[in-house]
Write a protein that holds these residues in place. Structure first.
Motif, mmCIF file in Angstrom:
data_model
loop_
_atom_site.group_PDB
_atom_site.id
_atom_site.type_symbol
_atom_site.label_atom_id
_atom_site.label_comp_id
_atom_site.label_asym_id
_atom_site.label_seq_id
_atom_site.Cartn_x
_atom_site.Cartn_y
_atom_site.Cartn_z
ATOM 1 N N GLY A 79 -23.357 -71.508 8.461
ATOM 2 C CA GLY A 79 -23.830 -71.492 9.832
ATOM 3 C C GLY A 79 -22.747 -70.987 10.755
ATOM 4 N N TYR A 80 -23.072 -70.918 12.028
ATOM 5 C CA TYR A 80 -22.122 -70.422 13.016
ATOM 6 C C TYR A 80 -22.360 -71.128 14.343
ATOM 7 N N ASP A 81 -21.350 -71.093 15.167
ATOM 8 C CA ASP A 81 -21.458 -71.571 16.540
ATOM 9 C C ASP A 81 -20.630 -70.641 17.406
ATOM 10 N N ILE A 82 -21.103 -70.384 18.599
ATOM 11 C CA ILE A 82 -20.329 -69.633 19.585
ATOM 12 C C ILE A 82 -19.870 -70.643 20.626
ATOM 13 N N LEU A 83 -18.560 -70.712 20.784
ATOM 14 C CA LEU A 83 -17.951 -71.698 21.667
ATOM 15 C C LEU A 83 -17.340 -71.028 22.885
ATOM 16 N N GLU A 84 -17.302 -71.746 23.975
ATOM 17 C CA GLU A 84 -16.592 -71.327 25.188
ATOM 18 C C GLU A 84 -15.496 -72.358 25.405
ATOM 19 N N CYS A 85 -14.248 -71.936 25.178
ATOM 20 C CA CYS A 85 -13.103 -72.840 25.300
ATOM 21 C C CYS A 85 -12.000 -72.145 26.090
ATOM 22 N N ASP A 86 -11.076 -72.933 26.630
ATOM 23 C CA ASP A 86 -9.970 -72.386 27.407
ATOM 24 C C ASP A 86 -8.915 -71.710 26.537
ATOM 25 N N SER A 87 -8.825 -72.112 25.272
ATOM 26 C CA SER A 87 -7.793 -71.563 24.385
ATOM 27 C C SER A 87 -8.234 -71.705 22.939
ATOM 28 N N ILE A 88 -7.535 -71.008 22.061
ATOM 29 C CA ILE A 88 -7.840 -71.144 20.633
ATOM 30 C C ILE A 88 -7.497 -72.548 20.153
ATOM 31 N N GLU A 89 -6.502 -73.154 20.757
ATOM 32 C CA GLU A 89 -6.140 -74.524 20.384
ATOM 33 C C GLU A 89 -7.296 -75.489 20.659
ATOM 34 N N GLU A 90 -7.946 -75.319 21.805
ATOM 35 C CA GLU A 90 -9.099 -76.158 22.117
ATOM 36 C C GLU A 90 -10.235 -75.884 21.142
ATOM 37 N N ALA A 91 -10.486 -74.607 20.827
ATOM 38 C CA ALA A 91 -11.549 -74.246 19.885
ATOM 39 C C ALA A 91 -11.272 -74.850 18.510
ATOM 40 N N VAL A 92 -10.015 -74.870 18.091
ATOM 41 C CA VAL A 92 -9.638 -75.460 16.806
ATOM 42 C C VAL A 92 -9.890 -76.971 16.814
ATOM 43 N N ARG A 93 -9.594 -77.629 17.912
ATOM 44 C CA ARG A 93 -9.860 -79.071 18.006
ATOM 45 C C ARG A 93 -11.368 -79.350 17.912
ATOM 46 N N VAL A 94 -12.166 -78.511 18.562
ATOM 47 C CA VAL A 94 -13.623 -78.660 18.503
ATOM 48 C C VAL A 94 -14.094 -78.456 17.060
ATOM 49 N N ALA A 95 -13.569 -77.431 16.395
ATOM 50 C CA ALA A 95 -13.949 -77.146 15.012
ATOM 51 C C ALA A 95 -13.541 -78.276 14.069
ATOM 52 N N ALA A 96 -12.376 -78.847 14.296
ATOM 53 C CA ALA A 96 -11.887 -79.920 13.429
ATOM 54 C C ALA A 96 -12.780 -81.152 13.496
ATOM 55 N N ALA A 97 -13.507 -81.328 14.580
ATOM 56 C CA ALA A 97 -14.403 -82.475 14.725
ATOM 57 C C ALA A 97 -15.756 -82.251 14.046
ATOM 58 N N HIS A 98 -16.037 -81.017 13.623
ATOM 59 C CA HIS A 98 -17.311 -80.720 12.953
ATOM 60 C C HIS A 98 -17.336 -81.418 11.593
ATOM 61 N N PRO A 99 -18.460 -82.033 11.208
ATOM 62 C CA PRO A 99 -18.504 -82.781 9.953
ATOM 63 C C PRO A 99 -18.189 -81.945 8.708
ATOM 64 N N VAL A 100 -18.514 -80.668 8.695
ATOM 65 C CA VAL A 100 -18.244 -79.832 7.520
ATOM 66 C C VAL A 100 -16.746 -79.628 7.316
ATOM 67 N N ALA A 101 -15.946 -79.772 8.358
ATOM 68 C CA ALA A 101 -14.495 -79.616 8.224
ATOM 69 C C ALA A 101 -13.919 -80.618 7.231
ATOM 70 N N ALA A 102 -14.604 -81.726 6.987
ATOM 71 C CA ALA A 102 -14.120 -82.759 6.070
ATOM 72 C C ALA A 102 -14.253 -82.359 4.604
ATOM 73 N N PHE A 103 -15.146 -81.391 4.291
ATOM 74 C CA PHE A 103 -15.308 -80.985 2.892
ATOM 75 C C PHE A 103 -15.371 -79.474 2.702
ATOM 76 N N GLY A 104 -15.525 -78.731 3.779
ATOM 77 C CA GLY A 104 -15.576 -77.269 3.714
ATOM 78 C C GLY A 104 -14.463 -76.676 4.545
ATOM 79 N N ARG A 105 -14.744 -75.540 5.148
ATOM 80 C CA ARG A 105 -13.775 -74.874 6.025
ATOM 81 C C ARG A 105 -14.503 -74.369 7.269
ATOM 82 N N ILE A 106 -13.771 -74.346 8.359
ATOM 83 C CA ILE A 106 -14.281 -73.799 9.602
ATOM 84 C C ILE A 106 -13.319 -72.692 10.028
ATOM 85 N N GLU A 107 -13.831 -71.487 10.164
ATOM 86 C CA GLU A 107 -13.003 -70.370 10.647
ATOM 87 C C GLU A 107 -13.292 -70.185 12.128
#
Length: 113
Positions: A79-107
């Motif tokens: 799947g995919y999501d399009i995010l609006e964030c102030d920085s890549i660091e914020e986008a990474v924090r949002v991605a890290a909270a996604h449930p799939v991050a616990a067993f897969g990968r989020i790019e």
């Protein structure tokens, strides 16, 4: 800034019902509810299984089409999501909270503009 978040996992569900791991017992999806309420998620969706995908290339003017993704990996984009964030660091924090991050990968990748 806009970011594309690609949700990847080794095993893809055959049906939407098999994605229940990402939802709570009451059917809610807390990550999605949170980023939608905060205005961070602009768009996104699950993708059907790779067996329904086609890979397209054009070589010497000839269209070549193969079934599924053309990758030497067991990991697929689910799947995919399009995010609006102030920085890549914020986008990474949002991605890290996604449930799939616990067993897969989020790019997370920024758009050119």
């Amino acid at each position: 800034m806009k970011f594309l978040m690609l949700v990847c996992a080794e095993e893809e569900p055959d049906t939407p019902e098999q994605e229940a791991d990402a939802t709570e017992d009451d059917g809610s999806f807390p990550w999605l509810d949170d980023v939608t309420a905060r205005g961070i998620r602009l768009d996104g969706d699950r993708l059907k299984p790779t067996r329904e995908a086609r890979t397209v290339a054009v070589r010497d003017g000839e269209m070549l089409v193969s079934d599924g993704p053309f990758a030497e990996t067991k990991e697929v984009i689910c799947g995919y999501d399009i995010l609006e964030c102030d920085s890549i660091e914020e986008a990474v924090r949002v991605a890290a909270a996604h449930p799939v991050a616990a067993f897969g990968r989020i790019e997370v990748r920024p758009f050119w503009k």
